[in-house]
Write an enzyme that holds these catalytic residues in place. Structure first.
Site, PDB file in Angstrom:
ATOM      1  N   SER A 166       0.825  -1.183   0.107  1.00 35.74           N
ATOM      2  CA  SER A 166      -0.103  -0.119   0.156  1.00 35.74           C
ATOM      3  C   SER A 166       0.846   1.198  -0.060  1.00 35.74           C
ATOM      4  O   SER A 166       1.601   1.383  -0.864  1.00 35.74           O
ATOM      5  CB  SER A 166      -0.851  -0.235   1.339  1.00 35.74           C
ATOM      6  OG  SER A 166      -1.972   0.920   1.145  1.00 35.74           O
ATOM      7  N   ASP A 261     -10.144  -3.888  -4.771  1.00 43.92           N
ATOM      8  CA  ASP A 261      -9.351  -2.938  -3.825  1.00 43.92           C
ATOM      9  C   ASP A 261      -9.322  -1.461  -5.042  1.00 43.92           C
ATOM     10  O   ASP A 261      -9.177  -1.697  -6.176  1.00 43.92           O
ATOM     11  CB  ASP A 261      -8.105  -3.525  -4.082  1.00 43.92           C
ATOM     12  CG  ASP A 261      -6.989  -2.522  -3.635  1.00 43.92           C
ATOM     13  OD1 ASP A 261      -7.316  -1.471  -2.831  1.00 43.92           O
ATOM     14  OD2 ASP A 261      -5.615  -2.933  -3.391  1.00 43.92           O
ATOM     15  N   HIS A 291      -7.961  -5.208  -0.179  1.00 47.88           N
ATOM     16  CA  HIS A 291      -6.621  -4.783   0.299  1.00 47.88           C
ATOM     17  C   HIS A 291      -6.467  -4.840   1.709  1.00 47.88           C
ATOM     18  O   HIS A 291      -7.233  -5.073   2.625  1.00 47.88           O
ATOM     19  CB  HIS A 291      -6.922  -2.989   0.043  1.00 47.88           C
ATOM     20  CG  HIS A 291      -5.929  -2.294   0.458  1.00 47.88           C
ATOM     21  ND1 HIS A 291      -5.058  -1.978  -0.817  1.00 47.88           N
ATOM     22  CD2 HIS A 291      -5.332  -1.560   1.411  1.00 47.88           C
ATOM     23  CE1 HIS A 291      -3.885  -1.056  -0.249  1.00 47.88           C
ATOM     24  NE2 HIS A 291      -4.299  -1.050   1.043  1.00 47.88           N
TER      25      HIS A 291
END
Length: 322
Positions: A166, A261, A291
């Site tokens: 991320s 996501d 995610h």
């Protein structure tokens, strides 16, 4: 599902059964949204959502150190066996605002054992107290430390990789770009797990996954607002790597994306840009995943897809290190 080259990114008809059950449980007792909280409140919420294990997965050894002039905390995970060790510099996720090395302890332990390498986890300073580019520079400092202390730390300098998930994937990409610009640390591989690569919110995956799958579009807007100083920062390739004029000469890459996501499309776009620039890319796409799955390795979550993603990353790292 995985591929050696950038894959077509689509979502399955519905998330994996384990993930659907998790989302149902979370929906029964919904947490506050990030944009309703202060950064401090968001950190408390995340730490409550993702508890650390009372019996962590054993590794050869661990060391907590502080590096650089700013005393940046790092945690070093040492595998079983004798050095020098292939080494993976890991940058945690959390939208540049939340997260720390404790929150990612299980993730780093799993990578250490699966990839049979040393993992260096970096507790870079967080926004909004430390806005862009401070987190990038902290991670760059850690990258320099890995190469500068190779002999006493038993680091195999012929086998060093960088990565993260991320926002950590964003920082890893930024560090490779910065190292190319400065002639700095050289990496053999980069691992970008559902990375943030662009300050844009107009992709199909943002539209289709705007809410309902843990990370929301509103969350990402909140994270970006706290990270950047102004709109000019958003155009920097060290904040939005997808905006870099060229990706030539960067390390080979593993890129992981998830079907449910908001960041899926920008991760796939970065993988495609890397390949177009002549970089060797392995793109793993998990069409039924959300995610954040590499954090979900301890009870009560312990998601199969999270373990599979780490296994794929470890396989790629071992191939590069071999």
């Amino acid at each position: 599902m995985s591929s050696k080259t950038p894959a077509e990114v689509t979502a399955a008809d519905e998330p994996h059964q384990e993930i659907s059950g998790l989302l149902e449980q979370m929906g029964a007792a919904p947490a506050p949204t990030f944009n309703s909280l202060s950064p401090e409140g968001a950190r408390e919420m995340i730490n409550a959502m993702f508890p650390t294990s009372e019996e962590p997965e054993p590794v050869g050894d661990t060391m907590d150190l502080k590096i650089g002039d700013e005393g940046i905390p790092i945690r070093v995970y040492i595998p079983e066996g004798e050095g020098p060790y292939p080494t993976f510099l890991y940058l945690h996720g959390g939208g540049w605002v939340v997260g720390d090395i404790d929150l990612y302890d299980a993730t780093c332990r799993a990578i250490t054992n699966e990839a049979d390498c040393m993992v260096v986890s970096v507790d870079y300073r967080l926004a909004p107290e430390y806005e862009f580019p401070t987190p990038v520079e902290d991670c760059y400092t850690a990258a320099e430390w890995v190469l500068d202390t190779a002999e006493p730390m038993q680091i195999d300098t012929d086998n060093v990789a960088i990565g993260g998930d991320s926002a950590g994937g964003n920082l890893a990409a930024a560090v490779t770009l910065l190292a190319r610009e400065r002639g700095g640390p050289s990496f053999d591989h980069q691992v970008l797990i559902y990375p943030v690569t662009d300050h844009e919110f107009d992709t199909t995956s943002y539209q289709e996954n705007a809410e309902g799958y843990l990370l929301t579009k509103a969350d990402m807007e909140w994270f970006w607002e706290h990270y950047l100083r102004d709109d000019i920062d958003a155009m920097s390739p060290y904040a939005s790597p997808l905006k870099a004029e060229s990706l030539e000469g960067l390390p080979s890459a593993t890129v992981a994306t998830c079907g449910f996501d908001p960041l899926c499309d920008e991760g796939a776009a970065y993988a495609a840009r890397l390949e177009d620039a002549g970089v060797d890319v392995t793109h793993h796409h998990y069409d039924d995943a959300i995610h954040g799955i590499v954090q979900m390795l301890v009870e009560p979550m312990n998601l199969t897809r999270g373990r599979e993603l780490i296994g794929d990353v470890a396989t790629d790292l071992q191939r590069v290190f071999d």
